[in-house]
Design a protein around this motif. Structure first.
Motif, PDB file in Angstrom:
ATOM      1  N   TYR A  45     -17.431   7.169  10.780  1.00  0.00           N
ATOM      2  CA  TYR A  45     -17.763   8.189  10.014  1.00  0.00           C
ATOM      3  C   TYR A  45     -17.512   7.948   8.402  1.00  0.00           C
ATOM      4  N   SER A  46     -18.436   7.300   7.905  1.00  0.00           N
ATOM      5  CA  SER A  46     -18.139   6.955   6.584  1.00  0.00           C
ATOM      6  C   SER A  46     -17.683   7.886   5.504  1.00  0.00           C
ATOM      7  N   GLU A  47     -18.314   9.075   5.465  1.00  0.00           N
ATOM      8  CA  GLU A  47     -17.784  10.452   4.855  1.00  0.00           C
ATOM      9  C   GLU A  47     -16.573  10.822   4.957  1.00  0.00           C
ATOM     10  N   ALA A  48     -15.738  10.341   5.887  1.00  0.00           N
ATOM     11  CA  ALA A  48     -14.386  10.951   6.145  1.00  0.00           C
ATOM     12  C   ALA A  48     -13.373  10.635   4.882  1.00  0.00           C
ATOM     13  N   LEU A  49     -13.756   9.754   4.115  1.00  0.00           N
ATOM     14  CA  LEU A  49     -12.848   9.406   3.175  1.00  0.00           C
ATOM     15  C   LEU A  49     -13.551   9.469   1.836  1.00  0.00           C
ATOM     16  N   ASN A  50     -12.883   9.831   0.794  1.00  0.00           N
ATOM     17  CA  ASN A  50     -13.348   9.956  -0.567  1.00  0.00           C
ATOM     18  C   ASN A  50     -13.435   8.422  -1.248  1.00  0.00           C
ATOM     19  N   GLU A  51     -13.901   8.361  -2.412  1.00  0.00           N
ATOM     20  CA  GLU A  51     -13.815   6.981  -2.898  1.00  0.00           C
ATOM     21  C   GLU A  51     -12.537   6.718  -3.490  1.00  0.00           C
ATOM     22  N   ASP A  52     -11.742   7.518  -3.980  1.00  0.00           N
ATOM     23  CA  ASP A  52     -10.574   7.190  -4.292  1.00  0.00           C
ATOM     24  C   ASP A  52      -9.566   6.660  -2.959  1.00  0.00           C
ATOM     25  N   GLU A  53      -9.921   7.149  -1.735  1.00  0.00           N
ATOM     26  CA  GLU A  53      -9.046   6.978  -0.645  1.00  0.00           C
ATOM     27  C   GLU A  53      -9.816   5.796  -0.198  1.00  0.00           C
ATOM     28  N   LYS A  54     -10.953   5.376  -0.367  1.00  0.00           N
ATOM     29  CA  LYS A  54     -11.448   4.218   0.441  1.00  0.00           C
ATOM     30  C   LYS A  54     -10.714   3.046  -0.513  1.00  0.00           C
ATOM     31  N   ALA A  55     -10.876   3.242  -2.122  1.00  0.00           N
ATOM     32  CA  ALA A  55     -10.254   2.353  -2.884  1.00  0.00           C
ATOM     33  C   ALA A  55      -8.830   2.067  -2.365  1.00  0.00           C
ATOM     34  N   GLY A  56      -8.016   3.131  -1.986  1.00  0.00           N
ATOM     35  CA  GLY A  56      -6.670   2.901  -1.492  1.00  0.00           C
ATOM     36  C   GLY A  56      -6.534   2.105  -0.425  1.00  0.00           C
ATOM     37  N   LEU A  57      -7.497   2.363   0.677  1.00  0.00           N
ATOM     38  CA  LEU A  57      -7.647   1.603   1.852  1.00  0.00           C
ATOM     39  C   LEU A  57      -7.892   0.034   1.341  1.00  0.00           C
ATOM     40  N   ASN A  58      -8.577  -0.112   0.594  1.00  0.00           N
ATOM     41  CA  ASN A  58      -8.970  -1.343   0.278  1.00  0.00           C
ATOM     42  C   ASN A  58      -7.763  -2.261  -0.397  1.00  0.00           C
ATOM     43  N   VAL A  59      -7.277  -1.560  -1.217  1.00  0.00           N
ATOM     44  CA  VAL A  59      -5.642  -1.804  -1.843  1.00  0.00           C
ATOM     45  C   VAL A  59      -4.933  -2.254  -0.682  1.00  0.00           C
ATOM     46  N   PHE A  60      -4.722  -1.331   0.339  1.00  0.00           N
ATOM     47  CA  PHE A  60      -3.710  -1.391   1.247  1.00  0.00           C
ATOM     48  C   PHE A  60      -3.915  -2.536   2.187  1.00  0.00           C
ATOM     49  N   ARG A  61      -5.040  -2.671   2.531  1.00  0.00           N
ATOM     50  CA  ARG A  61      -5.289  -4.109   3.458  1.00  0.00           C
ATOM     51  C   ARG A  61      -5.753  -5.304   2.734  1.00  0.00           C
ATOM     52  N   SER A  62      -5.663  -5.334   1.462  1.00  0.00           N
ATOM     53  CA  SER A  62      -5.904  -6.531   0.666  1.00  0.00           C
ATOM     54  C   SER A  62      -4.907  -7.627   0.814  1.00  0.00           C
ATOM     55  N   PHE A  63      -5.010  -8.775   0.502  1.00  0.00           N
ATOM     56  CA  PHE A  63      -4.113  -9.721   0.640  1.00  0.00           C
ATOM     57  C   PHE A  63      -3.452 -10.141  -0.578  1.00  0.00           C
ATOM     58  N   VAL A  64      -3.772  -8.878  -1.445  1.00  0.00           N
ATOM     59  CA  VAL A  64      -2.538  -8.886  -2.609  1.00  0.00           C
ATOM     60  C   VAL A  64      -1.492  -7.674  -2.596  1.00  0.00           C
ATOM     61  N   ALA A  65      -1.906  -6.700  -1.823  1.00  0.00           N
ATOM     62  CA  ALA A  65      -0.849  -5.690  -1.514  1.00  0.00           C
ATOM     63  C   ALA A  65      -0.123  -6.143  -0.376  1.00  0.00           C
ATOM     64  N   ARG A  66      -1.099  -6.577   0.644  1.00  0.00           N
ATOM     65  CA  ARG A  66      -0.717  -7.084   2.025  1.00  0.00           C
ATOM     66  C   ARG A  66       0.273  -5.840   2.997  1.00  0.00           C
ATOM     67  N   CYS A  67      -0.146  -4.480   2.430  1.00  0.00           N
ATOM     68  CA  CYS A  67       0.627  -3.555   3.258  1.00  0.00           C
ATOM     69  C   CYS A  67       0.353  -3.631   4.726  1.00  0.00           C
ATOM     70  N   GLY A  68      -0.985  -3.990   5.138  1.00  0.00           N
ATOM     71  CA  GLY A  68      -1.329  -3.902   6.468  1.00  0.00           C
ATOM     72  C   GLY A  68      -0.663  -5.173   7.193  1.00  0.00           C
ATOM     73  N   GLU A  69       0.149  -5.823   6.749  1.00  0.00           N
ATOM     74  CA  GLU A  69       0.571  -7.007   7.535  1.00  0.00           C
ATOM     75  C   GLU A  69       1.725  -6.347   8.247  1.00  0.00           C
ATOM     76  N   CYS A  70       2.594  -5.476   7.774  1.00  0.00           N
ATOM     77  CA  CYS A  70       3.550  -4.742   8.399  1.00  0.00           C
ATOM     78  C   CYS A  70       3.052  -3.550   8.989  1.00  0.00           C
ATOM     79  N   HIS A  71       2.338  -2.796   8.304  1.00  0.00           N
ATOM     80  CA  HIS A  71       1.981  -1.522   8.783  1.00  0.00           C
ATOM     81  C   HIS A  71       0.546  -1.594   9.070  1.00  0.00           C
ATOM     82  N   THR A  72       0.411  -2.010  10.385  1.00  0.00           N
ATOM     83  CA  THR A  72      -0.777  -2.735  10.954  1.00  0.00           C
ATOM     84  C   THR A  72      -1.596  -1.683  11.654  1.00  0.00           C
ATOM     85  N   PRO A  73      -2.878  -1.301  11.401  1.00  0.00           N
ATOM     86  CA  PRO A  73      -3.492  -0.093  12.428  1.00  0.00           C
ATOM     87  C   PRO A  73      -3.723  -0.734  13.707  1.00  0.00           C
ATOM     88  N   PRO A  74      -3.992   0.488  14.629  1.00  0.00           N
ATOM     89  CA  PRO A  74      -4.079   1.557  14.287  1.00  0.00           C
ATOM     90  C   PRO A  74      -2.881   2.547  14.309  1.00  0.00           C
TER      91      PRO A  74
END
Length: 398
Positions: A241-270
């Protein structure tokens, strides 16, 4: 049946199951008359909590994530990633409900003033809102109370990872002299002397039962296994459901899982944790000595100040952050990771900083977007009902 139709059918079925369970659970408190004033004689639920299906008198968890195959969706960028295969469920409805009453009942403490919910309050993300939890004597402990959401999926417990099962995790605080400060003999005497609890355990285990410590611990484990939080707006987005997140939240998700921030390497979904131990070099509160972390358990010097990677589920509800509450806000916690590897380690202190910790140099805007995204992980739709009256007759202590 096509794959798309089967997926849609599963989605509707699971949501319908959850809705019916929540409606049933919301009216689950059933009392009969008691001959002992101040004590409620409780009839335990014979149906499952929200998100579980009753099959052969066992409550089995149901989630869309069970439709996904991790082997085909691995990677930092993936959304439809499966849950860990080792999941604790299959408990009976009455055992789960017995555990619910025990969890909220201060009868588990020697003075009747402290329950499991004192440090794991469902209204505070199953934490307590403190940087360092308070023990039975009112003095601060060394660490904060970790959230209990989704613990049924975990393979280690406590900040230092010292316990490997939910049963071990339950026993620790009960008998720790600085925490609930009870002991097995006194606890069993108290529970067995309570007519209401003898009646509850008979409902689960049958007539003529002397309540045992294993039964108490198993009931607490059964209840905690139902504390599931997987229906956040992020999850709706991950399921398509693509509308569940707004544009700022989607941008935050993209930073979170990027290979720059690398947050998702330790805080791995789900689950938003990889369940590993990590040395990140977070500072202690002013005046507090360095916490040894896992080194205190293993004796391994490389594990000095190593702590379990916490889940970020419901993280917006569990401030302050880190193992000893060093950061008051999510923004401060996020900013810590972009200030440079080991920047907060005091001079003369040598720590084996985890290799994922580096210097992403995120901008203020990127940090703000990450925080926006973290708020989308909030989900309390399966939060359990807090008993209005306890079998012990004591007052709620959370």
């Amino acid at each position: 049946m096509s794959r798309e139709l089967k997926f849609s059918y599963s989605l509707v079925s699971i949501f319908a199951l959850a809705l019916l369970s929540m409606l049933s659970w919301s009216v689950s408190v059933s009392h009969t008359k008691s001959n002992n004033p101040g004590q409620a004689e409780v009839v335990l639920n014979n149906f499952c909590p929200p998100g579980f299906q009753l099959v052969n008198q066992q409550c089995l968890f149901r989630s869309l994530y069970q439709n996904y195959d991790s082997l085909k969706n691995q990677g930092l960028g993936g959304l439809k990633i499966a849950l860990p295969p080792a999941y604790r469920d299959g408990f009976s409805p009455v055992l789960i409900d017995l555990g619910r009453y025990l969890f909220f009942d201060p009868i588990l403490s020697p003075d009747g003033k402290m329950s499991c919910a004192t440090c794991h309050d469902p209204d505070k993300g199953f934490s307590d809102g403190l940087g360092r939890s308070l023990g039975s004597n009112g003095e601060p402990l060394d660490r904060s109370a970790p959230s209990l959401w989704n613990v049924a999926f975990y393979d280690k417990f406590f900040w230092d990872g010292r316990s490997k099962t939910l049963e071990e995790q339950a026993v620790g605080p009960l008998f720790d002299p600085r925490e609930m400060a009870n002991n097995p003999i006194r606890l069993l005497e108290t529970i067995n002397d309570n007519a209401a609890y003898r009646g509850l355990f008979r409902q689960v285990y049958g007539q003529g039962t002397t309540i045992t410590l294993d039964q108490i611990v198993t009931a607490l484990t059964a209840f905690q296994s139902t504390l599931i939080s997987l229906n956040s707006r992020y999850d709706q987005y991950a399921h398509g459901y693509s509308e569940a997140l707004n544009e700022d939240e989607k941008a935050g998700l993209n930073v979170f899982r990027s290979f720059v921030a690398r947050c998702g390497e330790c805080h791995t979904p789900p689950l938003f944790t990889n369940q590993q131990m990590a040395v990140i070099g977070t500072p202690e509160p002013e005046g507090m000595a360095r916490d040894l972390g896992a080194e205190g358990v293993t004796g391994d010097r490389s594990q000095r100040a190593s702590f379990k990677v916490p889940s970020l589920r419901n993280i917006a509800l569990t401030a302050p952050y880190m193992h000893s509450g060093r950061f008051a806000t999510l923004r401060e916690a996020a900013e810590f990771y972009t200030k440079g590897r080991g920047h907060a380690v005091p001079a003369g202190e040598e720590l084996s900083i985890h290799w994922h910790i580096w210097e992403p140099k995120l901008t203020d805007q990127e940090l703000d977007r990450v925080v926006d995204f973290l708020h989308t992980l909030t989900d309390e739709s399966f939060k359990p009902v807090v008993p209005q009256q306890l079998p012990s007759g004591l007052q709620l202590a959370h």
